[in-house]
Scaffold this motif. Sequence first.
Motif, PDB file in Angstrom:
ATOM      1  N   TYR A 178       0.835  -1.210   0.000  1.00  0.00           N
ATOM      2  CA  TYR A 178       0.000   0.000   0.000  1.00  0.00           C
ATOM      3  C   TYR A 178       0.861   1.247   0.000  1.00  0.00           C
ATOM      4  CZ  TYR A 178      -3.917  -3.040   1.194  1.00  0.00           C
ATOM      5  OH  TYR A 178      -4.874  -4.015   1.182  1.00  0.00           O
ATOM      6  N   ARG A 179       0.289   2.296  -0.550  1.00  0.00           N
ATOM      7  CA  ARG A 179       0.913   3.613  -0.508  1.00  0.00           C
ATOM      8  C   ARG A 179       1.004   4.072   0.944  1.00  0.00           C
ATOM      9  NH1 ARG A 179      -1.326   8.245  -0.608  1.00  0.00           N
ATOM     10  NH2 ARG A 179       0.153   9.899  -1.085  1.00  0.00           N
ATOM     11  N   GLY A 180       2.046   4.772   1.273  1.00  0.00           N
ATOM     12  CA  GLY A 180       2.133   5.372   2.610  1.00  0.00           C
ATOM     13  C   GLY A 180       3.009   4.569   3.558  1.00  0.00           C
ATOM     14  N   THR A 181       3.501   5.300   4.561  1.00  0.00           N
ATOM     15  CA  THR A 181       4.320   4.693   5.614  1.00  0.00           C
ATOM     16  C   THR A 181       3.583   4.937   6.925  1.00  0.00           C
ATOM     17  OG1 THR A 181       6.278   5.300   4.370  1.00  0.00           O
ATOM     18  CG2 THR A 181       6.625   4.716   6.674  1.00  0.00           C
ATOM     19  N   PHE A 182       3.519   3.907   7.756  1.00  0.00           N
ATOM     20  CA  PHE A 182       2.730   3.994   8.982  1.00  0.00           C
ATOM     21  C   PHE A 182       3.642   3.784  10.192  1.00  0.00           C
ATOM     22  CE2 PHE A 182       0.164   2.619   5.493  1.00  0.00           C
ATOM     23  CZ  PHE A 182      -0.987   3.376   5.599  1.00  0.00           C
ATOM     24  N   ALA A 183       3.211   4.362  11.318  1.00  0.00           N
ATOM     25  CA  ALA A 183       3.968   4.148  12.558  1.00  0.00           C
ATOM     26  C   ALA A 183       2.980   3.768  13.653  1.00  0.00           C
ATOM     27  CB  ALA A 183       4.711   5.420  12.944  1.00  0.00           C
ATOM     28  N   VAL A 184       3.410   2.855  14.527  1.00  0.00           N
ATOM     29  CA  VAL A 184       2.600   2.514  15.708  1.00  0.00           C
ATOM     30  C   VAL A 184       3.433   2.784  16.946  1.00  0.00           C
ATOM     31  CG1 VAL A 184       0.987   0.768  14.858  1.00  0.00           C
ATOM     32  CG2 VAL A 184       3.313   0.103  15.442  1.00  0.00           C
ATOM     33  N   ALA A 185       2.748   3.175  18.014  1.00  0.00           N
ATOM     34  CA  ALA A 185       3.444   3.409  19.282  1.00  0.00           C
ATOM     35  C   ALA A 185       2.539   2.969  20.426  1.00  0.00           C
ATOM     36  CB  ALA A 185       3.795   4.886  19.424  1.00  0.00           C
ATOM     37  N   ASP A 186       3.176   2.331  21.394  1.00  0.00           N
ATOM     38  CA  ASP A 186       2.490   1.876  22.606  1.00  0.00           C
ATOM     39  C   ASP A 186       2.650   3.010  23.636  1.00  0.00           C
ATOM     40  OD1 ASP A 186       1.971   0.748  25.079  1.00  0.00           O
ATOM     41  OD2 ASP A 186       3.524  -0.799  24.941  1.00  0.00           O
ATOM     42  N   CYS A 187       1.517   3.649  24.018  1.00  0.00           N
ATOM     43  CA  CYS A 187       1.607   4.885  24.817  1.00  0.00           C
ATOM     44  C   CYS A 187       0.729   4.826  26.063  1.00  0.00           C
ATOM     45  CB  CYS A 187       1.058   6.071  24.016  1.00  0.00           C
ATOM     46  SG  CYS A 187       1.858   6.352  22.461  1.00  0.00           S
ATOM     47  N   GLY A 254       6.248   3.802  24.787  1.00  0.00           N
ATOM     48  CA  GLY A 254       7.069   2.594  24.915  1.00  0.00           C
ATOM     49  C   GLY A 254       7.501   2.106  23.548  1.00  0.00           C
ATOM     50  N   TRP A 255       7.185   0.840  23.239  1.00  0.00           N
ATOM     51  CA  TRP A 255       7.583   0.259  21.944  1.00  0.00           C
ATOM     52  C   TRP A 255       6.960   1.046  20.791  1.00  0.00           C
ATOM     53  CZ3 TRP A 255       4.068  -1.969  18.436  1.00  0.00           C
ATOM     54  CH2 TRP A 255       4.654  -2.583  17.336  1.00  0.00           C
ATOM     55  N   ARG A 256       7.708   1.243  19.747  1.00  0.00           N
ATOM     56  CA  ARG A 256       7.132   1.838  18.532  1.00  0.00           C
ATOM     57  C   ARG A 256       7.796   1.215  17.320  1.00  0.00           C
ATOM     58  NH1 ARG A 256       9.702   6.869  19.945  1.00  0.00           N
ATOM     59  NH2 ARG A 256       9.601   5.826  21.931  1.00  0.00           N
ATOM     60  N   SER A 257       7.108   1.334  16.162  1.00  0.00           N
ATOM     61  CA  SER A 257       7.628   0.708  14.950  1.00  0.00           C
ATOM     62  C   SER A 257       7.093   1.449  13.728  1.00  0.00           C
ATOM     63  CB  SER A 257       7.171  -0.757  14.924  1.00  0.00           C
ATOM     64  OG  SER A 257       7.558  -1.373  13.731  1.00  0.00           O
ATOM     65  N   VAL A 258       7.885   1.466  12.682  1.00  0.00           N
ATOM     66  CA  VAL A 258       7.450   2.061  11.403  1.00  0.00           C
ATOM     67  C   VAL A 258       7.289   0.903  10.424  1.00  0.00           C
ATOM     68  CG1 VAL A 258       8.182   3.536   9.489  1.00  0.00           C
ATOM     69  CG2 VAL A 258       8.566   4.259  11.851  1.00  0.00           C
ATOM     70  N   PHE A 259       6.204   0.894   9.667  1.00  0.00           N
ATOM     71  CA  PHE A 259       5.971  -0.251   8.782  1.00  0.00           C
ATOM     72  C   PHE A 259       5.231   0.154   7.510  1.00  0.00           C
ATOM     73  CE2 PHE A 259       2.193   0.161  11.339  1.00  0.00           C
ATOM     74  CZ  PHE A 259       1.143  -0.222  10.514  1.00  0.00           C
ATOM     75  N   HIS A 260       5.304  -0.739   6.530  1.00  0.00           N
ATOM     76  CA  HIS A 260       4.484  -0.621   5.326  1.00  0.00           C
ATOM     77  C   HIS A 260       3.441  -1.720   5.363  1.00  0.00           C
ATOM     78  CE1 HIS A 260       8.090   1.614   3.971  1.00  0.00           C
ATOM     79  NE2 HIS A 260       7.136   2.411   3.509  1.00  0.00           N
ATOM     80  N   ALA A 261       2.303  -1.481   4.797  1.00  0.00           N
ATOM     81  CA  ALA A 261       1.238  -2.496   4.797  1.00  0.00           C
ATOM     82  C   ALA A 261       1.200  -3.179   3.426  1.00  0.00           C
ATOM     83  CB  ALA A 261      -0.099  -1.836   5.103  1.00  0.00           C
TER      84      ALA A 261
END
Length: 494
Positions: A178-187, A254-261
């Motif tokens: 998919y188009r775009g870059t995503f990030a998740v973070a545990d907050c 806390g934990w975070r990550s950058v990913f593509h779908a």
Amino acid sequence: MCDVLVMGAGPAGLFAASELARRGVPVRIVERELEPHRQVRASSIQARTIEILEAIGIHEAVLERGERMVATVGYDESLNEIYRKPFHYANTSYQHITVLPQWTTEELLVEECARHGVTVERGITATVIEVDITHAVVTLEHGDGTIEHVRPTYLLDATGAHSQGRKAMHESLEGGTYRGTFAVADCVLETTLPRDSLSQITGSGTVFLFIPLPNDRWLVTVELEDGETELLDEHLADLVFERSGRSTRVLETGWRSVFHAHHRMAGHLGDGRHFLLGDAGHLSSPCGGEGLNAALHDSFDIAWKLDLVMRGRAYPSLLDTYMVERSIADEHVVQVSDLAHNASMAVARDPSSAGAPTDEVVVAAAVNARFMLDVDYSPSPLVLADETDALPRAGHRLRDWNLLGTTDHVLLVFGDVHSGQSLDDFAHRWGGLVEVRHEHPIAAEVAGMTGPGLLLVRPDGHVAARRLGTTEADFSALDSHLQQFLIPAPTQTA
Ligand SMILES: Cc1cc2nc3c(=O)[nH]c(=O)nc-3n(C[C@H](O)[C@H](O)[C@H](O)COP(=O)(O)OP(=O)(O)OC[C@H]3O[C@@H](n4cnc5c(N)ncnc54)[C@H](O)[C@@H]3O)c2cc1C
């Protein structure tokens, strides 16, 4: 030598190992990493997974440790609610998504492995993988440099998206990114967002999601701006504050990550000896929240089939149906997650695209798809064509199957039996493989039965066959169907 080697101790590998061990199949599981991770990663456990865990008797720990989301809710940037999609139309007693960090799910599965005498062998990397006519041949590199060659009869490859085993099978994950870059973070947040829903703040043009995690934490997903490659703490804090109408603050990250779908799938999920499970065989957008669940469902499927084959109670061709059936289910996962991904993107750009609540049937179909309750195995050779249009049709999952408390084949009898002798012969012939139940918790309307009849239910709760009578001909039809893949009990000689 070992009977089954599982490579990779992520969700797919752990569940495959625990299920095989629970069924009494000797199994070994190896994992490259020395220590378990503590990352949130996949957080949504869908209702179909809870049903499977209940059938095994291990759902309570997941429900106890998880949060529950009962709806998806959209907000504008002042946190005014602009749409709500409740989950209560789902055709299950679990009308919520259970939220659990992936590391907790894995921890529970490690405990389940241990309960059945299996320990994950850590610090071991599977390298060279080959398959011959009777065995697989795998080279294992131990952390201390030792090289071990093993020849398992069956190889379950659960090594994730970069699976070497898949490459050894000359398979690739076809599809796209998919188009775009995503990030998740545990907050930890200070917020008024509800803790019983998946919240999406819309309107800025980029995806912005909040999922409640256990222990008062949140998983925040953001779509990065073009050119951005990481999410810094200060940037996340600013984004959350500004785009929530200054109502939500990040107190801790806390934990975070950058990913593509991705939406990708291998052409073949196995070759009869070497099977791809989970991300090794398919990748779906995290917006669907189904990837980990699909991995568990793959494992559940191969486990009951391998068990029967290895006990000599099914023909090896039963294993070919793993490829047929899981391709149907996993392709569906990729499609449903694709719809969820595109809907999230569309709503981010134009909140009105969420639309007003629509027809109940349409809403229910969407929720059932999301909850992974609508998989249809009717094209599979393991399913006998149905004689009726009643729901559930042969090939569908049977609601409340999880209450039967078994993961073997079951013949559910509805009403009086016309040919008692045929039933006795059937029960004798399929003894140890098919339980015959006259008394059971499945209501006739739930089973789609309007009179006397028989419903043959598979170990995974899908309907294998329906007969609208209980005559000799009905039992004979079921016999002929089962004989194609199961091996009846040996006839006792006097
Ligand atoms: C941000 C994000 C959010 C997500 N959210 C969800 C969600 O809400 N719900 C959901 O269902 N899914 C979700 N997913 C997807 C989910 O994380 C994956 O589908 C799931 O982890 C797949 O499990 P697996 O066991 O197949 O693979 P993995 O979890 O990747 O495990 C593979 C294991 O194999 C080991 N390994 C690799 N190579 C070797 C080797 N050669 N030898 C030995 N060991 C090896 C690895 O160390 C690893 O432990 C999400 C994914 C992402 C990126």
